[in-house]
Write a protein that holds these residues in place. Structure first.
Motif, PDB file in Angstrom:
ATOM      1  N   ASN A 163       0.858   4.211  -0.421  1.00  0.00           N
ATOM      2  CA  ASN A 163       0.010   5.392  -0.454  1.00  0.00           C
ATOM      3  C   ASN A 163       0.431   6.333   0.667  1.00  0.00           C
ATOM      4  O   ASN A 163       1.590   6.343   1.062  1.00  0.00           O
ATOM      5  N   LYS A 164      -0.523   7.064   1.181  1.00  0.00           N
ATOM      6  CA  LYS A 164      -0.207   8.041   2.224  1.00  0.00           C
ATOM      7  C   LYS A 164       0.390   7.400   3.465  1.00  0.00           C
ATOM      8  O   LYS A 164       1.142   8.049   4.184  1.00  0.00           O
ATOM      9  N   ALA A 172       0.857  -1.180   0.000  1.00  0.00           N
ATOM     10  CA  ALA A 172       0.000   0.000   0.000  1.00  0.00           C
ATOM     11  C   ALA A 172       0.894   1.230   0.000  1.00  0.00           C
ATOM     12  O   ALA A 172       1.064   1.874   1.015  1.00  0.00           O
TER      13      ALA A 172
END
Length: 140
Positions: free
Chosen positions: A63-64, A61
């Motif tokens: 992501n952020k 993941a």
């Protein structure tokens, strides 16, 4: 929750308890006690960012969460830079609470672990925050 995780989590509290006591019992000066406390707190805060770094990599993941994983390290470093200011103790304390809340809602641990992990973190974070408050009281 593995016994070693509980044991190491509790053992990690020793510097938070010892350093304020070291000033109270005149084993260290106030400056030494506060500085060592801030240094340990900043390093340990950085560790919690690593938990999210690993979780993001494991879950692929990117992501952020990967970026947010760096925040405890950056905040910890800034607290070291400004370690001569008493406000740093409050910032560190708030960061521990913030990371705990973020852990609760983002970590992808198995359900059997997440309840135990969060329960352990709540207990440990409570002691850590109280020790920060104690050190603030001593310093001011």
């Amino acid at each position: 929750m593995p016994y070693s995780a509980v044991f190491l989590g509790i053992a990690g509290l020793i510097p938070f308890l010892f350093l304020p006591l070291s000033y109270v019992f005149n084993w260290l000066s106030l400056t030494q006690s506060a500085l060592y406390f801030i240094q340990y707190s900043a390093v340990l805060l950085s560790f919690f960012g690593g938990v999210h770094w690993w979780d993001a990599i494991k879950e692929q993941a990117f992501n952020k969460q990967m970026y947010i994983a760096m925040l405890p390290t950056i905040v910890g470093w800034l607290c070291l830079v400004f370690s001569h200011r008493v406000e740093v103790l409050g910032v560190l304390s708030l960061c521990y609470v913030g990371v705990l809340v973020y852990d609760k809602f983002t970590l992808s641990l198995p359900k059997s672990y997440i309840v135990d992990y969060i329960s352990l973190r709540i207990a440990l974070t409570t002691v850590v925050v109280l020790c920060h408050a104690w050190m603030i009281f001593i310093v001011t």
